[in-house]
Motif scaffolding. Structure first.
Motif, mmCIF file in Angstrom:
data_model
loop_
_atom_site.group_PDB
_atom_site.id
_atom_site.type_symbol
_atom_site.label_atom_id
_atom_site.label_comp_id
_atom_site.label_asym_id
_atom_site.label_seq_id
_atom_site.Cartn_x
_atom_site.Cartn_y
_atom_site.Cartn_z
ATOM 1 N N GLU A 67 0.835 -1.198 0.000
ATOM 2 C CA GLU A 67 0.000 0.000 0.000
ATOM 3 C C GLU A 67 0.877 1.257 0.000
ATOM 4 O OE1 GLU A 67 -3.743 1.981 2.453
ATOM 5 O OE2 GLU A 67 -2.504 0.479 3.459
ATOM 6 N N GLY A 70 2.166 2.189 -3.292
ATOM 7 C CA GLY A 70 1.167 2.529 -4.300
ATOM 8 C C GLY A 70 0.734 1.373 -5.178
ATOM 9 N N ILE A 72 -1.335 -1.353 -3.981
ATOM 10 C CA ILE A 72 -2.669 -1.852 -3.632
ATOM 11 C C ILE A 72 -3.478 -0.754 -2.947
ATOM 12 C CG2 ILE A 72 -1.922 -4.264 -3.437
ATOM 13 C CD1 ILE A 72 -2.088 -3.942 -0.377
ATOM 14 N N ILE A 73 -4.776 -0.952 -3.016
ATOM 15 C CA ILE A 73 -5.725 -0.060 -2.350
ATOM 16 C C ILE A 73 -6.339 -0.836 -1.189
ATOM 17 C CG2 ILE A 73 -7.903 1.196 -2.589
ATOM 18 C CD1 ILE A 73 -7.186 1.345 -5.650
ATOM 19 N N LYS A 75 -9.365 -0.718 1.420
ATOM 20 C CA LYS A 75 -10.647 -0.060 1.688
ATOM 21 C C LYS A 75 -11.259 -0.679 2.935
ATOM 22 C CE LYS A 75 -14.925 1.409 -0.426
ATOM 23 N NZ LYS A 75 -15.772 1.419 -1.597
ATOM 24 N N TYR A 86 -8.892 -5.452 -0.250
ATOM 25 C CA TYR A 86 -7.693 -5.027 -0.965
ATOM 26 C C TYR A 86 -7.900 -5.235 -2.456
ATOM 27 C CZ TYR A 86 -5.608 -5.185 3.642
ATOM 28 O OH TYR A 86 -5.337 -4.961 4.971
ATOM 29 N N SER A 87 -7.366 -4.300 -3.236
ATOM 30 C CA SER A 87 -7.411 -4.420 -4.691
ATOM 31 C C SER A 87 -6.156 -3.771 -5.265
ATOM 32 C CB SER A 87 -8.679 -3.763 -5.245
ATOM 33 O OG SER A 87 -8.719 -2.390 -4.893
ATOM 34 N N THR A 89 -3.886 -1.277 -7.680
ATOM 35 C CA THR A 89 -3.907 0.057 -8.277
ATOM 36 C C THR A 89 -3.553 -0.079 -9.758
ATOM 37 O OG1 THR A 89 -1.569 0.433 -7.851
ATOM 38 C CG2 THR A 89 -3.117 1.122 -6.119
ATOM 39 N N HIS A 90 -3.692 1.007 -10.499
ATOM 40 C CA HIS A 90 -3.295 1.002 -11.910
ATOM 41 C C HIS A 90 -1.801 0.741 -12.036
ATOM 42 C CE1 HIS A 90 -7.218 2.053 -13.305
ATOM 43 N NE2 HIS A 90 -7.245 3.171 -12.587
ATOM 44 N N LYS A 91 -1.031 1.248 -11.093
ATOM 45 C CA LYS A 91 0.417 1.029 -11.079
ATOM 46 C C LYS A 91 0.730 -0.464 -11.028
ATOM 47 C CE LYS A 91 4.452 2.392 -8.267
ATOM 48 N NZ LYS A 91 4.865 3.184 -7.105
ATOM 49 N N GLU A 93 -1.404 -2.927 -11.827
ATOM 50 C CA GLU A 93 -1.948 -3.570 -13.032
ATOM 51 C C GLU A 93 -0.981 -3.463 -14.203
ATOM 52 O OE1 GLU A 93 -5.729 -1.630 -13.376
ATOM 53 O OE2 GLU A 93 -6.679 -3.012 -11.957
#
Length: 112
Positions: A67, A70, A72-73, A75, A86-87, A89-91, A93
Motif C-alpha cells: 500500500e 502505491g 494496492i488499495i 478499503k 484489498y485491490s 492500483t493502476h500502477k 496492473e
C-alpha cells in the motif's frame, strides 16, 4: 548514469531495477499481487486462506508495504466486525504482464 555505474558504486538499489525489486521482491509480494489480479477484490482472511503458510503478522506487513508503494488499495468499511478489502492500483496492473512472463518462465524451467 547507467545501471553499471550504480553497480560499480555499490548503489544497485538506486537503479530502476533496484526500485522494482524493493517494491515486489521477497517471498510474498508477487504472490499477493497475483491473487489480487485473479480475484479483483480480496479480504484479508481470504488472502491468508489462499496463501496458507504466511502468518497474520507477515501478511499484514506485506500489505502495508504494498500500500505504501502505491501497489494496492486498502478499503475499510466501518462495520462490526470490521471489513477490509484489498485491490490493485493502476500502477500494479501495469506490472501484470511482467508477472505473467515470470510465471511463463517458471512453467518452462521448473523441471529442468
Amino acid at each position: 548514469m547507467g545501471m553499471s555505474d550504480y553497480i560499480e558504486k555499490g548503489n544497485v538499489l538506486e537503479t530502476p531495477f533496484g526500485y522494482t525489486i524493493s517494491v515486489i521482491g521477497g517471498k510474498w509480494k508477487m504472490l499477493i499481487l497475483y491473487l489480487l489480479a485473479e480475484n479483483q477484490i480480496v479480504r484479508f482472511n481470504e488472502l491468508k486462506r489462499k496463501i496458507g503458510s504466511i502468518t497474520f503478522k507477515t501478511l499484514s506487513a506485506q500489505l502495508k508495504e504494498l500500500e505504501a508503494d502505491g501497489m494496492i488499495i486498502r478499503k475499510e468499511y466501518p462495520q462490526i466486525p470490521p471489513k477490509v478489502e484489498y485491490s490493485l492500483t493502476h500502477k500494479a496492473e501495469a506490472l501484470l504482464p511482467v508477472l505473467e512472463q515470470l510465471c511463463d518462465w517458471g512453467v518452462k524451467n521448473h523441471n529442468n
